[in-house]
Motif scaffolding. Structure first.
Motif, PDB file in Angstrom:
ATOM      1  N   THR A   1       0.712  -1.131  -0.133  1.00  0.00           N
ATOM      2  CA  THR A   1      -0.029  -0.027   0.118  1.00  0.00           C
ATOM      3  C   THR A   1       0.893   1.309   0.150  1.00  0.00           C
ATOM      4  O   THR A   1       1.852   1.256   0.781  1.00  0.00           O
ATOM      5  CB  THR A   1      -0.815  -0.028   1.197  1.00  0.00           C
TER       6      THR A   1
ATOM      7  N   ILE B   1      -8.271  -4.804  -8.113  1.00  0.00           N
ATOM      8  CA  ILE B   1      -6.885  -4.933  -7.369  1.00  0.00           C
ATOM      9  C   ILE B   1      -6.699  -6.550  -7.010  1.00  0.00           C
ATOM     10  O   ILE B   1      -5.800  -7.047  -6.879  1.00  0.00           O
ATOM     11  CB  ILE B   1      -7.036  -4.079  -5.941  1.00  0.00           C
TER      12      ILE B   1
ATOM     13  N   LEU C   1       0.430  -5.499 -10.913  1.00  0.00           N
ATOM     14  CA  LEU C   1       0.194  -4.654  -9.931  1.00  0.00           C
ATOM     15  C   LEU C   1       1.373  -4.408  -9.044  1.00  0.00           C
ATOM     16  O   LEU C   1       1.782  -5.201  -8.547  1.00  0.00           O
ATOM     17  CB  LEU C   1      -1.044  -5.106  -9.285  1.00  0.00           C
TER      18      LEU C   1
ATOM     19  N   CYS D   1      -1.213  -0.475  -4.053  1.00  0.00           N
ATOM     20  CA  CYS D   1      -2.760   0.317  -4.195  1.00  0.00           C
ATOM     21  C   CYS D   1      -2.436   1.224  -2.988  1.00  0.00           C
ATOM     22  O   CYS D   1      -1.772   1.307  -2.258  1.00  0.00           O
ATOM     23  CB  CYS D   1      -3.843  -0.666  -4.275  1.00  0.00           C
TER      24      CYS D   1
ATOM     25  N   PRO E   1     -10.206   3.293  -3.772  1.00  0.00           N
ATOM     26  CA  PRO E   1      -8.914   3.121  -4.111  1.00  0.00           C
ATOM     27  C   PRO E   1      -8.192   3.479  -5.460  1.00  0.00           C
ATOM     28  O   PRO E   1      -9.101   3.289  -6.563  1.00  0.00           O
ATOM     29  CB  PRO E   1      -9.113   1.413  -3.734  1.00  0.00           C
TER      30      PRO E   1
ATOM     31  N   LEU F   1      -5.140   2.142  -7.969  1.00  0.00           N
ATOM     32  CA  LEU F   1      -4.213   1.262  -8.320  1.00  0.00           C
ATOM     33  C   LEU F   1      -2.668   1.726  -8.900  1.00  0.00           C
ATOM     34  O   LEU F   1      -2.825   2.830  -9.573  1.00  0.00           O
ATOM     35  CB  LEU F   1      -4.747   0.074  -9.359  1.00  0.00           C
TER      36      LEU F   1
END
Length: 357
Positions: A46, A103, A118, A121, A128, A130
């Motif tokens: 994150t 996600i 990915l 996020c 949210p 990405l």
């Protein structure tokens, strides 16, 4: 109240709001991860809101590289990235759930080279955000002939996206149906590797089942790529993706290059021999291509620039044979010719055509 106190109060208020968003968004994302991963942990990095805002210069218009998908170019931890930020009205419904699905599925497939990776996020915004590896969207429906992809690149991209869809269908704990396979969700990295993206509409088929049915008013996707039964009844199966991929092939390898063209082509010459042109215009590209194949008019559909790009070492007859093989495969995918193949079979056939000399 002093100016300093006002600023401090505002800053604390923003921090509290971001913390609430982090908790609310994290709860929905965690629930989706647990459902899709059968309770197994799936850690996702994150980033803070400050990092995202700094990376995009506060989501500056100058950094918006893909307006339709709200994707921004940014620099995060000294590397170029794509940052995807959906607005509240981006989807028909359930915006938060769809972004969390994007996600969750992205995190499950990021180890595969044919998916847009990915990197993490941010949960500190209302919806949210990405953070993905940087790649370029494939040039599609471009008026610039110099940007059109040559044959070798098109067949390579088609093969690699077929491999990616096969992976969704077979390699995860539950069969995942993308439901929105179309050009705007395909990227190519600096090495020329194709990447499938955007899993917000992805549907998981329960274990032991072969389909899922959603209410007809919740059917979503790109109109010309929607499989007929799904569009009419909401029934989702592996064929939902196979059909969409067949349309992708047809758009990718014919003169109707681009989703806009296949909906409302301005090239009247393609339809001049039909009595009712308006009805033909309303037909999907799959139906039109099937009719052209029946009439032996494949050359009328082919993109001349692509034929030129196939090289001088092949005869025109050989080039058309390879193109016909792709189109016939696409018509199998859309149910116009023979048995509908599985995506794994489609990938194998494209690999064979790619190597065909």
């Amino acid at each position: 109240m002093s100016c300093w106190r006002k600023k401090s109060k505002k800053k604390n208020s923003e921090a509290n709001q971001r913390q609430r968003w982090f908790q609310e968004n994290g709860k929905v994302l965690l629930e989706d991860l647990i459902e899709l991963c059968n309770g197994k942990s799936n850690p996702i990095k994150t980033f803070s809101a400050e990092e995202i805002l700094q990376a995009t210069d506060n989501f500056s218009e100058s950094n918006l590289v893909i307006r339709f998908n709200f994707m921004y170019r940014g620099i995060l931890q000294n590397r170029p990235v794509l940052i995807k930020r959906a607005t509240w009205n981006y989807y028909k419904s359930d915006t938060l759930e769809k972004i969390c699905r994007d996600i969750a599925v992205s995190s499950m497939v990021s180890g595969h080279k044919n998916f847009l990776k990915l990197l993490g996020c941010c949960l500190e915004f209302e919806h949210p955000v990405l953070v993905c590896e940087y790649a370029e969207r494939i040039p599609f429906n471009t008026p610039n002939p110099e940007m059109l992809l040559p044959w070798r690149m098109r067949i390579k991209i088609a093969k690699e996206i077929a491999i990616a869809v096969s992976y969704l269908h077979t390699a995860l704990s539950r069969t995942m149906i993308h439901t929105d396979i179309q050009p705007f969700n395909i990227f190519v990295d600096s090495n020329g590797t194709a990447k499938l993206s955007d899993f917000c509409l992805c549907i998981a088929i329960p274990e032991g089942e072969t389909f899922v049915k959603v209410h007809a008013d919740r059917v979503e996707g790109t109109l010309d790529y929607l499989e007929y039964n799904y569009a009419a009844t909401g029934l989702i199966t592996e064929y939902t993706d196979v059909f969409s991929f067949g349309v992708l092939l047809q758009n990718f390898f014919t003169r109707t290059y681009g989703v806009v063209d296949c909906c409302c082509s301005e090239d009247e010459s393609l339809f001049e021999e039909f009595e009712d042109k308006q009805n033909v215009m309303n037909l999907r590209i799959s139906d039109r291509i099937s009719k052209f194949v029946e009439e032996g008019r494949i050359f009328d559909m082919l993109d001349p620039k692509m034929l030129e790009s196939m090289g001088d070492d092949e005869t025109e007859e050989h080039k058309i044979r390879r193109m016909k093989a792709v189109l016939m495969l696409s018509l199998r995918c859309t149910g116009h010719r023979g048995d509908v193949p599985k995506m794994m079979e489609v990938a194998k056939e494209l690999k064979r055509i790619e190597r065909w000399t």
